[in-house]
Design a protein around this motif. Structure first.
Motif, short mmCIF file in Angstrom:
data_model
loop_
_atom_site.label_atom_id
_atom_site.label_comp_id
_atom_site.label_asym_id
_atom_site.label_seq_id
_atom_site.Cartn_x
_atom_site.Cartn_y
_atom_site.Cartn_z
N VAL A 1 0.82 -1.10 -0.10
CA VAL A 1 -0.08 -0.03 0.01
C VAL A 1 1.01 1.21 0.02
O VAL A 1 1.88 1.35 0.98
N VAL A 2 0.63 2.26 -0.92
CA VAL A 2 1.32 3.44 -1.01
C VAL A 2 0.30 4.37 -0.55
O VAL A 2 -0.92 4.44 -1.10
N SER A 3 0.69 5.45 0.16
CA SER A 3 -0.35 6.30 1.09
C SER A 3 -0.55 7.45 -0.26
O SER A 3 0.22 8.02 -0.69
N GLY B 1 -3.84 4.52 -1.22
CA GLY B 1 -4.81 4.83 -0.48
C GLY B 1 -4.39 5.18 0.75
O GLY B 1 -3.38 5.30 1.23
N ARG B 2 -5.30 5.30 1.66
CA ARG B 2 -5.26 5.82 3.06
C ARG B 2 -4.47 4.88 3.90
O ARG B 2 -4.98 3.66 4.04
N ILE C 1 4.12 7.08 2.29
CA ILE C 1 4.51 6.03 3.24
C ILE C 1 4.13 4.71 2.38
O ILE C 1 3.25 4.80 1.60
N ILE C 2 5.37 3.91 2.40
CA ILE C 2 5.22 2.42 1.80
C ILE C 2 5.06 1.53 2.72
O ILE C 2 5.99 1.33 3.41
N ARG C 3 4.11 0.76 2.71
CA ARG C 3 3.89 -0.47 3.56
C ARG C 3 3.39 -1.67 3.01
O ARG C 3 2.53 -1.67 2.00
#
Ligand code: ADE
Length: 232
Positions: free
Chosen positions: A91-93, A147-148, A194-196
């Motif tokens: 997920v990329v913010s 997304g968020r 933010i990259i998660r």
């Protein structure tokens, strides 16, 4: 001149990047070790912030004050808040908010820090687009979502708690640092993303899944960060 601050909360989220960088200087502040040097041809400062929102906010402020970073990337793992986002996916913010802030009694929406003027802190659109694009090249076997991201000082491992977070905020994943990095970067006018990578589903299976998948997930995220650096 471009200088990218890279934050990971835990050792396994920054270990690989640190081992690949050419270190020119080490500096300790607030019990955190800031490594300056080059990674993939890019001037970087890599730091392990420690877990949770206070550590992450402190770390971000130090990067801004002492290291003059022009961009901030947070790499790490998270729990998925959507059925279609699987363990290993990224997920990329687009933006980030604090899911554990509640000042509704004075008229603020759930999650909004009073007097900030926004509920969620917007990520840099160019960094977001670049990360999504690079992810398709680097991590071909997984899916990438934009997304968020929602953060709180809690490890979410209970379906009821997860469902409440989902119904209150339209989050894609949950973790424990992103919103405070976003918050501090926003106040300092430094573009961030933010990259998660997903290590668990933030429900009753999280306690088992997290230790099993955290290492591989953290590696996905770090590989993406390394790849995107020269294109920032
Ligand atoms: N980081 C990784 N998984 C998480 C979870 N389920 N809750 C909070 N932070 C996380």
């Amino acid at each position: 001149m471009k200088r990218v601050g890279i934050i990971g909360a835990m050792a396994l989220e920054v270990e690989e990047l640190k081992s690949k960088m050419e270190i020119t200087r080490k500096e300790e502040r607030a019990s955190m070790e800031f490594l300056e040097g080059m990674l993939n041809g890019t001037d970087v400062v890599i730091v392990q912030s420690g877990i949770g929102k206070v550590n992450a906010a402190l770390c971000t402020q130090i990067l801004c004050d002492m290291f003059d970073v022009t961009h901030i990337i947070n790499t790490g793992v998270a729990g998925s808040l959507k059925n279609e986002i699987n363990i290993g996916d990224i997920v990329v913010s687009t933006d980030a908010l604090h899911h554990d802030v509640d000042v509704r009694v004075f008229g603020y929406p759930l999650g909004e820090v009073p007097q900030m003027g926004c509920l969620a802190f917007p990520a840099d659109e160019k960094l977001n687009a670049l990360a999504v694009e690079c992810c398709k090249e680097v991590n071909k076997d997984i899916s990438v979502y934009s997304g968020r991201i929602v953060s709180g000082d809690q490890f979410i491992s209970d379906k009821q708690v997860k469902d409440n977070i989902i119904s209150n905020f339209d989050g894609f994943c949950v973790e424990m640092e992103g919103a405070s990095i976003a918050h501090a970067a926003y106040l300092n006018h430094v573009p961030f993303v933010i990259i998660r990578a997903i290590s668990d589903k933030a429900d009753d299976s999280a306690e088992m899944d997290y230790p099993t998948f955290e290492k591989a997930a953290a590696a996905h995220s770090a590989a993406l960060v390394e790849h995107m650096l020269p294109m920032i």
